[in-house]
Design a protein around this motif. Sequence first.
Motif, PDB file in Angstrom:
ATOM      1  N   LEU A 331       0.838  -1.193   0.000  1.00 30.26           N
ATOM      2  CA  LEU A 331       0.000   0.000   0.000  1.00 30.26           C
ATOM      3  C   LEU A 331       0.876   1.249   0.000  1.00 30.26           C
ATOM      4  N   THR A 332       0.462   2.228  -0.817  1.00 28.47           N
ATOM      5  CA  THR A 332       1.111   3.544  -0.812  1.00 28.47           C
ATOM      6  C   THR A 332       0.055   4.597  -0.512  1.00 28.47           C
ATOM      7  N   ASP A 334      -0.156   8.609  -0.241  1.00 25.96           N
ATOM      8  CA  ASP A 334       0.674   9.747  -0.633  1.00 25.96           C
ATOM      9  C   ASP A 334      -0.047  11.070  -0.372  1.00 25.96           C
ATOM     10  N   ASN A 352       3.905   4.053   3.614  1.00 25.76           N
ATOM     11  CA  ASN A 352       4.143   2.883   2.768  1.00 25.76           C
ATOM     12  C   ASN A 352       4.034   1.631   3.620  1.00 25.76           C
ATOM     13  N   GLN A 378     -11.891   1.976  -0.384  1.00 23.80           N
ATOM     14  CA  GLN A 378     -12.730   2.649  -1.374  1.00 23.80           C
ATOM     15  C   GLN A 378     -14.184   2.775  -0.919  1.00 23.80           C
ATOM     16  N   ARG A 386      -3.430  10.557  -2.717  1.00 24.65           N
ATOM     17  CA  ARG A 386      -3.585   9.333  -3.499  1.00 24.65           C
ATOM     18  C   ARG A 386      -3.336   8.106  -2.629  1.00 24.65           C
ATOM     19  N   LEU A 387      -4.173   7.069  -2.842  1.00 25.81           N
ATOM     20  CA  LEU A 387      -3.985   5.777  -2.179  1.00 25.81           C
ATOM     21  C   LEU A 387      -3.894   4.710  -3.265  1.00 25.81           C
ATOM     22  N   LYS A 388      -2.888   3.858  -3.181  1.00 29.65           N
ATOM     23  CA  LYS A 388      -2.698   2.855  -4.225  1.00 29.65           C
ATOM     24  C   LYS A 388      -2.299   1.517  -3.605  1.00 29.65           C
ATOM     25  N   LEU A 389      -3.030   0.462  -3.988  1.00 28.23           N
ATOM     26  CA  LEU A 389      -2.682  -0.894  -3.568  1.00 28.23           C
ATOM     27  C   LEU A 389      -1.637  -1.456  -4.516  1.00 28.23           C
ATOM     28  N   THR A 391       0.825  -4.692  -6.303  1.00 28.75           N
ATOM     29  CA  THR A 391       0.573  -5.798  -7.228  1.00 28.75           C
ATOM     30  C   THR A 391       0.077  -7.036  -6.485  1.00 28.75           C
TER      31      THR A 391
END
Length: 651
Positions: A331-332, A334, A352, A378, A386-389, A391
Motif C-alpha cells: 500500500l502507498t 501519498d 508505505n 474505497q 492518493r492511495l494505491k494498492l 501488485t
Amino acid sequence: MILVQANDIRKAYGTDVILDGTSIVVQDRERVGLIGVNGAGKSTLLKIIAGEMTHDSGTVHIGRETTVGYLAQHSQIDSEATIWDEMVSVYADIKQLESKMRELEQKMAEPSVYENEKLFQQHSEQYARLTQEFTDQNGYAVDAKVRSILHGLDFPEPMHGRLVNSLSGGQKTRLLLGKHLLTQPNLLILDEPTNYLDIRTLTWLEDYLKNYPGALLMVSHDRYFLDSLITVIYEMERGRTRRWKGNYSDFLDQKAADLEQHMKRFDQQQAEIAKLEDFIQRNIARATTTKRAQSRRKLLDKIDRIDRPMLSTEQAHFSFNIDRQSGNEVLTVDNVALGYGEKVLSRNISLNVYRGERIALIGPNGIGKTTLLKAINQKLDPLAGRLKLGTNVSVGYFTQQQEDLTASKSILNEVWDAFPNLDLTRVRTVLGNFLFSGDDVTKPISSLSGGERSRVALAKLMLQNANFLILDEPTNHLDLLSKEVLENALDNYPGTLLFISHDRYFVNRLATRVVELSEDGVASYLGNYDDFVEKVEELAAEKREQEALLAASTKAKNSATDAPLDDAQARRQADKEQKRIEKKRLERLAKVEARIAELEELMAAIEADLCLPEVFSDHELAARKNDELLTAKTELDALLEEWAELEAAGE
C-alpha cells in the motif's frame, strides 16, 4: 474492612441458570477483576451487587458506611445541562456555599452594611464561618478537579459549554465515568470501563485509578489494564466464582500450575482405583483371597473421587491463510487528507506498507483512523492525495460495526451467500469452528450479541484468504479467550496486517510497527506498543533537555548583557556559564553530525544493495533491506531536526 460480601448467589431466567452459588468478597482498597467468557454472568453479578437487579437466592451484604458507584456497560447521562454544569453538580453543596459567600461579599460592599458597624460585624463573622467550611471541604480545588477529569477523559475546554444531550453515546458514558471519579465512592464498580476510550485516554484512566482512594470491582477484557491495576482476580465459570491472588498474568500462571497439579492428582488416583479394581476382580471369587478383596472394595468405596479437571471452556478455533502472495509494496498512501465535507480530520498523511508488516494504527478518537481504513477500502474518497494498492494485493476488511452483515439473514445464509461455491458441509464446518452449531446457524443476525456478530464477520474474513487484512477494532466484544484465539490466528497469518486497536496487549503481541495518526500526518515507530511508549518518552525527554538547554543559553546571554559594566564578578560568572552551555552544545552537535554521516553512508549502501539483481529478485531480502532503509531514514529525519535546533542555538 469488608465493603461488600455476596454469598451463594443464584439467578436464573426460566430454565437458563446464569449464577449458581456465586460468591465474592471485596475488601477496602482492593482492586478486584471479574473475568470469564461472554455470557458467564459477570454483568449480572455486578448489577445484583449494585442493587440494579434482584437475585433468586443467596445474600448480598454491603457495609453500613460503604458508598457504591456503578458504571454499567452502556450507562449514559440524560441531561439538559452543559458538560461543565453536569460535572460540577457533583459538588452542589460546595457550590451552594460558594454562592452564599459571593452574596455576602456583595452585601458587605453595600454602604448600608459597611457603614453599620454592628451589621458589618455580623456579616463578617458569617462570612468567616462559610469561608472556613468552604476551605475544609477543599472548595477552592473543585474547578481544578473538574477541569482535570474532563481533560483526562478527552473533553477539551472548548467543549465544556456543550449540552450533554448533544453528545454521542460513547461521550455520555465517558462523562458518567467522570462523575463517578469526582464522587469517589469507596466502592467503584465498573463494567467494561475501557470501552469508548482511545489509548491516550485509557492510559490516563489507568494512571488515575492506580491512586484511587477506594476499592475497585471491575469487569474488563483489556488484559493490559487488568495487569496494571488488579490485585485480585475472580474467575467466573459455569455460574460459580473462584478467587485468585494477583493480576491477570499471575492468574494465568497460577491456573496453569493448578491445572497441572489437579491433573497429576487425578491421574494418580485413577491409577490407584484401577489397581484396586483389578485386585478385586481377580480375587473376589477365590475363597482364600475373598476377604482381602472385600476389604479392598470397602477401601475403594471410601475414596473421595477427584473430578477430571476441565481443561478449557469451549472456544473458537480458526486460522487465516492466503491464496497467493502479494508484491513487496502492499500500500502507498501519498499526501492524503481525510474528512467529511469541509471538516478536515487529518492531512499530510504519507505511508508505505510492505509485505509481511503488521502495522498498528493509533491516535485519539475522531482523528480519522477509521476514515483512513474506509478510504483504503474505497468506501469513501479522500479529500486530497492518493492511495494505491500494490501488485496482486487482495484485501480483507473487518469493520468496527460489522456494517457488511445483513440483519435479516440467518448466520448460515450470511456466510453461504458470500461464498456460494462452497458446499453446505464446508460452511457448517467453518461456522462450527466459530462456535455456531446445530440450530444456532438459523439465528438471524439481528438477534446476535456483539461478540457473536464479530465471530460471524471473522468467519467470512477467514474464508476470503486475502493477503492484506485491514482490521478496525477486531477485539471489540470478544472475551479474553476469544481474543487469545484471534491473536494466535493472526500471529501465524502469512500476509500483511494493518489494524486499529485500543487493546494495548493485542498491539504488543502483534505489531511490528506502530503508526500514530495526528491532525498533521503520521509518525512511524518500529516495534510494538511498549517500544512505541519507550521511544515517545525518550523523544519527550530529549525535547525537554533541548528546551532547558536553550532556556539556560538565553538566560546566560541575558545575564551577560544586563550585567553592570562595573560588576566584573557577575560578568565572569555569566561568561563561564555561557562557555559551559556552548561546550555542551558543540559536543552534542559533533555527535549528531557524526551519526548523520554514518546514517547517510548506511542508506547509500542499502540503496546500492537494492539495485543488485540478487537482492531485488529475492522478495524477503528486499523487504528486509527496505525496512532497514526506513528505520535509518526515520532516525536521520529526527537528527536533522535536532541539528537545525542546535545550529540555531549557536547563532
